[in-house]
Design a protein around this motif. Structure first.
Motif, mmCIF file in Angstrom:
data_model
loop_
_atom_site.group_PDB
_atom_site.id
_atom_site.type_symbol
_atom_site.label_atom_id
_atom_site.label_comp_id
_atom_site.label_asym_id
_atom_site.label_seq_id
_atom_site.Cartn_x
_atom_site.Cartn_y
_atom_site.Cartn_z
ATOM 1 N N SER A 193 0.577 -1.462 0.123
ATOM 2 C CA SER A 193 0.123 -0.079 -0.104
ATOM 3 C C SER A 193 0.894 1.387 0.138
ATOM 4 O O SER A 193 0.270 1.900 -0.555
ATOM 5 N N VAL A 194 1.951 1.142 0.427
ATOM 6 C CA VAL A 194 3.118 2.574 1.153
ATOM 7 C C VAL A 194 3.370 2.682 -0.391
ATOM 8 O O VAL A 194 3.157 3.689 -1.273
ATOM 9 N N GLU A 195 3.447 1.889 -1.393
ATOM 10 C CA GLU A 195 4.794 1.870 -2.589
ATOM 11 C C GLU A 195 3.829 2.487 -3.717
ATOM 12 O O GLU A 195 3.957 3.441 -4.792
ATOM 13 N N ALA A 196 2.190 1.479 -3.227
ATOM 14 C CA ALA A 196 1.220 2.125 -4.382
ATOM 15 C C ALA A 196 0.918 3.476 -4.310
ATOM 16 O O ALA A 196 0.399 4.455 -5.756
ATOM 17 N N SER A 197 1.440 3.944 -3.106
ATOM 18 C CA SER A 197 1.225 5.870 -2.914
ATOM 19 C C SER A 197 1.785 6.270 -3.585
ATOM 20 O O SER A 197 2.073 7.643 -4.199
ATOM 21 N N GLU A 198 3.371 5.940 -2.966
ATOM 22 C CA GLU A 198 4.693 6.757 -4.087
ATOM 23 C C GLU A 198 4.684 6.345 -5.298
ATOM 24 O O GLU A 198 5.055 7.819 -5.541
ATOM 25 N N LEU A 199 3.509 5.617 -6.172
ATOM 26 C CA LEU A 199 3.670 5.665 -7.303
ATOM 27 C C LEU A 199 2.535 6.424 -7.216
ATOM 28 O O LEU A 199 2.621 7.643 -8.522
ATOM 29 N N LEU A 200 1.691 6.939 -6.926
ATOM 30 C CA LEU A 200 0.295 7.576 -7.193
ATOM 31 C C LEU A 200 1.423 9.177 -6.365
ATOM 32 O O LEU A 200 0.982 10.377 -7.287
ATOM 33 N N GLU A 201 1.849 9.701 -5.593
ATOM 34 C CA GLU A 201 2.656 10.426 -5.440
ATOM 35 C C GLU A 201 2.680 11.348 -6.273
ATOM 36 O O GLU A 201 3.130 12.296 -6.746
ATOM 37 N N THR A 233 -3.575 -0.395 18.778
ATOM 38 C CA THR A 233 -2.200 0.121 18.743
ATOM 39 C C THR A 233 -1.298 1.413 18.145
ATOM 40 O O THR A 233 -2.702 1.548 16.551
ATOM 41 N N PRO A 234 -0.464 1.987 18.064
ATOM 42 C CA PRO A 234 -0.149 3.038 17.014
ATOM 43 C C PRO A 234 0.203 2.820 15.442
ATOM 44 O O PRO A 234 -0.745 2.801 14.464
ATOM 45 N N LYS A 235 0.343 0.993 14.909
ATOM 46 C CA LYS A 235 0.482 0.570 13.883
ATOM 47 C C LYS A 235 -1.132 0.454 13.442
ATOM 48 O O LYS A 235 -0.989 1.314 11.884
ATOM 49 N N ASN A 236 -1.406 -0.173 14.298
ATOM 50 C CA ASN A 236 -3.283 -0.192 13.752
ATOM 51 C C ASN A 236 -4.220 0.460 12.958
ATOM 52 O O ASN A 236 -4.437 0.832 12.503
ATOM 53 N N LEU A 237 -3.413 1.713 14.049
ATOM 54 C CA LEU A 237 -4.498 3.480 14.203
ATOM 55 C C LEU A 237 -4.026 3.738 12.732
ATOM 56 O O LEU A 237 -4.580 4.519 12.289
ATOM 57 N N ALA A 238 -2.963 3.843 12.621
ATOM 58 C CA ALA A 238 -1.723 3.739 11.225
ATOM 59 C C ALA A 238 -2.726 3.229 9.623
ATOM 60 O O ALA A 238 -2.709 3.945 8.771
ATOM 61 N N VAL A 239 -2.839 2.684 10.580
ATOM 62 C CA VAL A 239 -2.701 1.582 9.283
ATOM 63 C C VAL A 239 -4.627 1.842 8.577
ATOM 64 O O VAL A 239 -4.515 1.945 7.527
ATOM 65 N N ALA A 240 -5.466 1.830 10.056
ATOM 66 C CA ALA A 240 -7.038 2.311 9.380
ATOM 67 C C ALA A 240 -6.902 3.924 9.182
ATOM 68 O O ALA A 240 -7.960 4.137 8.337
ATOM 69 N N LEU A 241 -6.459 4.428 9.502
ATOM 70 C CA LEU A 241 -6.433 5.823 8.909
ATOM 71 C C LEU A 241 -6.256 6.113 7.475
ATOM 72 O O LEU A 241 -6.446 6.572 6.737
ATOM 73 N N SER A 242 -4.997 5.920 7.266
ATOM 74 C CA SER A 242 -4.563 4.969 6.030
ATOM 75 C C SER A 242 -5.731 4.309 4.837
ATOM 76 O O SER A 242 -6.054 5.389 3.369
ATOM 77 N N VAL A 291 -1.640 10.013 0.266
ATOM 78 C CA VAL A 291 -0.395 9.524 -0.140
ATOM 79 C C VAL A 291 0.167 10.397 1.322
ATOM 80 O O VAL A 291 1.028 9.555 1.865
ATOM 81 N N GLU A 292 -0.285 11.205 2.101
ATOM 82 C CA GLU A 292 0.497 12.464 3.323
ATOM 83 C C GLU A 292 -0.112 10.693 4.760
ATOM 84 O O GLU A 292 0.944 10.603 5.480
ATOM 85 N N ALA A 293 -0.994 9.844 4.663
ATOM 86 C CA ALA A 293 -1.794 9.151 5.509
ATOM 87 C C ALA A 293 -1.131 7.769 5.703
ATOM 88 O O ALA A 293 -0.214 7.683 6.220
ATOM 89 N N SER A 294 -0.101 7.415 4.097
ATOM 90 C CA SER A 294 0.589 6.424 3.329
ATOM 91 C C SER A 294 2.312 6.597 4.579
ATOM 92 O O SER A 294 2.967 5.620 4.700
ATOM 93 N N GLU A 295 2.495 8.014 4.405
ATOM 94 C CA GLU A 295 3.919 8.517 4.839
ATOM 95 C C GLU A 295 3.922 7.987 6.072
ATOM 96 O O GLU A 295 4.526 7.908 6.542
ATOM 97 N N LEU A 296 2.975 8.716 6.789
ATOM 98 C CA LEU A 296 2.630 8.593 8.133
ATOM 99 C C LEU A 296 2.963 7.180 8.228
ATOM 100 O O LEU A 296 2.862 5.976 9.322
ATOM 101 N N LEU A 297 1.688 5.827 7.587
ATOM 102 C CA LEU A 297 2.160 5.050 7.786
ATOM 103 C C LEU A 297 3.481 4.241 7.767
ATOM 104 O O LEU A 297 3.777 2.875 8.416
ATOM 105 N N GLU A 298 4.103 4.469 6.569
ATOM 106 C CA GLU A 298 5.413 4.152 6.089
ATOM 107 C C GLU A 298 6.402 3.961 7.080
ATOM 108 O O GLU A 298 7.315 3.063 7.458
#
Lengths: 116, 116, 116, 116
Positions: free
Chosen positions: B37-45, C28-37, D38-45
């Motif tokens: 998901s992070v890489e797909a967003s980097e493409l979108l960016e 957890t911080p990681k799960n919430l970051a996933v959910a936000l995304s 894209v920013e939500a993914s950067e946080l997740l990254e």
């Protein structure tokens, strides 16, 4: 003769599918990049509240296994269509990237226990 | 003999690459879904502020073309590794999905001008 | 006395809501970051095939307007819960970021027609 | 008198900031939804390869704490700008969503130990 689906053949099926339904005007590079990102998130959504143990067992349940296969298919479908409209050779791109990564992250020797 | 990279061969290179660097503990299904998901967003960016015209010309500039190829490679790399750890046959999943879509969105006849 | 909902009060409602349902172990911080995304992608999904004109008119249709309000609420809900579990002051973070951006992108003078 | 930054005041700073730099043509609803995602993914990254323990300690390291604050600020900035261009009242949307969720997920009684 082979019965295994081939990546190039699947890409051509996707192209023909979109053309037959006159979806090409929607399939701009930017829209396809958006769609790819949305599908990757739908795959991630399956895992968002799972523990590592539950995530590892996701294919044991028929319904969640179907959902996983459905979402990886969607991700690949949009990735192939994106590459098609921009003329990107996806397999060559991945081969080149692995080559670069082999230089960037040299393989540790047998006595090297440092982690990446 | 073929010089074209093959999807299954690339998947095996990725598996061997991660194993040689002892990255397997990090490559859980959930982490790989996050990374995809992070890489797909980097493409979108790359496309986020581009007009449709600029987006369509993205491969004309050497630097942005390289960036696009790099990101599609990353997306495919994590998709293949995700499928590997969960035992998902990616190409079979896509073939099955196209079959289902052909039933779900029947092909319009020659006189049918309705849009999807 | 004010009837406008206040950001800090909403954050406390979200915290109490999750606590009453014993959802904290999942948050957890990681799960919430996933959910936000994932929620940000659900908002994006609404727009994925729309033309700029259709996108600008999205609030004119009651159903899509409801969907937009629902998804922005979900994004803010997970952002506030993420900040809560990590002790991040969200408004202070944004104020500091705007300060930095004002230095990074100086305001053009009246005769400066260069674009960003 | 208060020194705490106020959400509405921050939203107005963002609007003025974009206007002064003539960025409004780029700030379409669709582009802002892309940027938010894209920013939500950067946080997740930041969290993608972290264990739960490492993720919980992310604010203990000055550099990663700065990165987290920077990314949550970006997410909120694009969320506020998205709501501004579409005329969405973000706080009212969240209050309404919490109301709906309180009906959808009733609070368990003191003897109810079922999990969500």
């Amino acid at each position: 003769m082979t019965e295994r689906p081939d990546l190039a053949a699947l890409q051509q099926r996707l192209v023909a599918f979109a053309a037959a339904r006159r979806w090409e005007p929607y399939h701009t590079p930017k829209n396809l990049a958006v769609a790819l990102s949305v599908e990757a998130s739908e795959l991630l959504e399956i895992f968002q509240w799972l523990t590592p143990e539950q995530a590892a067992a996701v294919m044991d349940d028929a319904e969640s296994a179907h959902r996983v296969r459905d979402e990886v298919a969607d991700v690949l479908a949009y990735l192939l269509q994106f590459c098609e409209v921009l003329g990107v050779d996806l397999l060559a791109a991945l081969a080149a990237k692995i080559d670069r990564n082999e230089e960037r992250f040299p393989r540790p020797g047998p006595a090297d226990h440092s982690s990446g």
